[in-house]
Design a protein around this motif. Sequence first.
Motif, mmCIF file in Angstrom:
data_model
loop_
_atom_site.group_PDB
_atom_site.id
_atom_site.type_symbol
_atom_site.label_atom_id
_atom_site.label_comp_id
_atom_site.label_asym_id
_atom_site.label_seq_id
_atom_site.Cartn_x
_atom_site.Cartn_y
_atom_site.Cartn_z
ATOM 1 N N ASN A 19 53.249 -5.843 19.637
ATOM 2 C CA ASN A 19 52.596 -6.755 19.361
ATOM 3 C C ASN A 19 50.962 -6.664 19.780
ATOM 4 O OD1 ASN A 19 54.226 -8.678 17.807
ATOM 5 N ND2 ASN A 19 55.342 -8.471 19.452
ATOM 6 N N PHE A 20 50.744 -5.465 20.265
ATOM 7 C CA PHE A 20 49.562 -5.022 21.148
ATOM 8 C C PHE A 20 48.309 -5.723 20.651
ATOM 9 C CE2 PHE A 20 46.375 -2.260 23.264
ATOM 10 C CZ PHE A 20 46.881 -2.761 24.527
ATOM 11 N N GLU A 21 48.207 -5.348 19.102
ATOM 12 C CA GLU A 21 46.830 -6.105 18.446
ATOM 13 C C GLU A 21 46.622 -7.529 18.774
ATOM 14 O OE1 GLU A 21 44.717 -4.176 16.320
ATOM 15 O OE2 GLU A 21 45.272 -2.442 17.635
ATOM 16 N N LYS A 22 47.832 -8.305 18.937
ATOM 17 C CA LYS A 22 47.658 -9.796 18.838
ATOM 18 C C LYS A 22 47.066 -10.404 20.175
ATOM 19 C CE LYS A 22 51.444 -10.400 15.847
ATOM 20 N NZ LYS A 22 52.695 -10.682 16.009
ATOM 21 N N PHE A 23 47.138 -9.299 21.322
ATOM 22 C CA PHE A 23 47.070 -9.819 22.577
ATOM 23 C C PHE A 23 45.538 -9.613 23.125
ATOM 24 C CE2 PHE A 23 51.830 -9.276 22.846
ATOM 25 C CZ PHE A 23 52.004 -10.602 22.407
ATOM 26 N N GLU A 24 45.020 -10.386 23.716
ATOM 27 C CA GLU A 24 43.901 -10.362 24.410
ATOM 28 C C GLU A 24 44.006 -9.242 25.643
ATOM 29 O OE1 GLU A 24 40.807 -12.308 24.543
ATOM 30 O OE2 GLU A 24 41.314 -12.778 22.387
ATOM 31 N N ASP A 25 43.032 -8.790 26.225
ATOM 32 C CA ASP A 25 43.087 -7.855 27.473
ATOM 33 C C ASP A 25 43.509 -9.001 28.518
ATOM 34 O OD1 ASP A 25 42.480 -6.074 29.213
ATOM 35 O OD2 ASP A 25 40.459 -6.808 30.064
ATOM 36 N N ARG A 26 44.524 -8.512 29.365
ATOM 37 C CA ARG A 26 45.280 -9.152 30.398
ATOM 38 C C ARG A 26 46.190 -10.234 30.149
ATOM 39 N NH1 ARG A 26 40.179 -8.651 34.915
ATOM 40 N NH2 ARG A 26 39.208 -7.368 33.529
ATOM 41 N N THR A 27 46.700 -10.160 28.779
ATOM 42 C CA THR A 27 47.623 -11.066 28.534
ATOM 43 C C THR A 27 49.062 -10.554 29.170
ATOM 44 O OG1 THR A 27 46.863 -11.540 26.210
ATOM 45 C CG2 THR A 27 49.241 -11.855 26.592
ATOM 46 N N VAL A 28 49.686 -11.677 29.662
ATOM 47 C CA VAL A 28 51.108 -11.366 30.367
ATOM 48 C C VAL A 28 52.112 -11.776 29.699
ATOM 49 C CG1 VAL A 28 52.138 -12.067 32.589
ATOM 50 C CG2 VAL A 28 49.712 -11.601 32.760
ATOM 51 N N ILE A 29 53.079 -11.131 29.585
ATOM 52 C CA ILE A 29 54.420 -11.259 28.919
ATOM 53 C C ILE A 29 55.443 -11.354 29.938
ATOM 54 C CG2 ILE A 29 56.039 -10.906 26.688
ATOM 55 C CD1 ILE A 29 53.144 -10.501 26.043
ATOM 56 N N ILE A 30 56.086 -12.802 29.942
ATOM 57 C CA ILE A 30 57.426 -12.781 30.697
ATOM 58 C C ILE A 30 58.567 -13.209 30.270
ATOM 59 C CG2 ILE A 30 58.384 -13.930 33.008
ATOM 60 C CD1 ILE A 30 55.332 -14.484 33.960
ATOM 61 N N ALA A 31 59.626 -12.551 30.293
ATOM 62 C CA ALA A 31 60.860 -12.754 29.809
ATOM 63 C C ALA A 31 62.170 -13.542 30.690
ATOM 64 C CB ALA A 31 61.590 -11.643 28.841
ATOM 65 N N ALA A 32 62.819 -14.547 30.071
ATOM 66 C CA ALA A 32 63.598 -14.904 31.107
ATOM 67 C C ALA A 32 64.936 -13.943 31.112
ATOM 68 C CB ALA A 32 64.368 -16.342 30.660
ATOM 69 N N ALA A 33 65.013 -13.182 29.927
ATOM 70 C CA ALA A 33 66.219 -12.396 29.877
ATOM 71 C C ALA A 33 65.727 -11.133 29.277
ATOM 72 C CB ALA A 33 67.463 -12.794 29.116
ATOM 73 N N GLN A 34 66.234 -10.007 29.592
ATOM 74 C CA GLN A 34 65.914 -8.720 28.829
ATOM 75 C C GLN A 34 67.046 -7.710 28.620
ATOM 76 O OE1 GLN A 34 61.894 -6.101 29.942
ATOM 77 N NE2 GLN A 34 63.399 -5.872 31.467
ATOM 78 N N THR A 35 67.318 -7.472 27.151
ATOM 79 C CA THR A 35 68.699 -6.938 26.723
ATOM 80 C C THR A 35 68.606 -5.475 26.698
ATOM 81 O OG1 THR A 35 67.853 -7.255 24.617
ATOM 82 C CG2 THR A 35 69.541 -9.057 25.409
ATOM 83 N N ASP A 36 67.265 -4.894 26.653
ATOM 84 C CA ASP A 36 67.162 -3.401 26.670
ATOM 85 C C ASP A 36 65.831 -3.026 27.702
ATOM 86 O OD1 ASP A 36 68.055 -0.758 25.882
ATOM 87 O OD2 ASP A 36 66.827 -0.942 23.990
ATOM 88 N N GLY A 37 66.073 -3.308 28.708
ATOM 89 C CA GLY A 37 64.721 -3.175 29.663
ATOM 90 C C GLY A 37 64.870 -1.572 29.977
ATOM 91 N N HIS A 38 63.653 -0.916 29.971
ATOM 92 C CA HIS A 38 63.934 0.600 30.464
ATOM 93 C C HIS A 38 62.822 0.967 31.564
ATOM 94 C CE1 HIS A 38 60.931 0.105 26.897
ATOM 95 N NE2 HIS A 38 60.331 0.816 27.574
#
Length: 240
Positions: A19-38
Amino acid sequence: MDIIYLDEVNSTNSYAKENFEKFEDRTVIIAAAQTDGHGRYDRKWVDFGEGNLFMSIVLKPEGEFRQTYACLTQYLSVVLYNILENYGLEPSIKWPNDVLVDGKKIAGILCESVLDKNVFKGLVLGIGVNLNAQKSDFSLVKDRKVTSLNVELGREYEDKNLFTEKLLNAFFKHYDNFLNEGFSLIKDDYVKACKFLGKEITVKVFNDKVSGVAKRIGDCGELILLKNNKEIALTMGDIL
Ligand code: BTN
């Protein structure tokens, strides 16, 4: 700074890239759960439950890719190192950017470039910090020893929001300076945190292994090994 909270996602880094295009510089994404973190080299990042931090920062510095961006993970590792020290812990950094406490990994950092038809668009800087984990779950990670803040502090619960706020404030405090000055801004702090320097180590570089004495950290964050009286500069790899 926009912060987006997700209940569950495959990976905050993947979500940020998709979703990179949608986000402004310095946007932070935080998830409560991550099913396929790498992590680096396609390793898995294990989700120890929602008290832990899974976060990605969208960064859109202007212009083309610069070498300094490759050191952003080292910059973030120093930021985290300082925060852990303020909790009274004795962390260390394992080159290039693993943050350890008592020799066990407490956090992992992964920076991915985003390109569009080979044109550099920006970066997604992801970090996972084990804040509130059950010791009994540590065996889910097979290839290394891990720990968490609650285990190291011997406390029931570490406030994730407070910790995240500290981390983001400290990161952005010197971020612009870091983009301008590069690794030299953090070199002294980084070297101080590298407690393996002077020791005999083995580094895995893709399918190869190189052993030698960890002599010093170079001006661009590279690891200089001394082997048979020759210096070898490593820009990627993993200390075993
Ligand atoms: C590593 O140790 O190799 C890096 C691990 C990075 C894990 C974080 S958790 C948040 C973000 N989303 C991911 O899928 N990876 C990073």
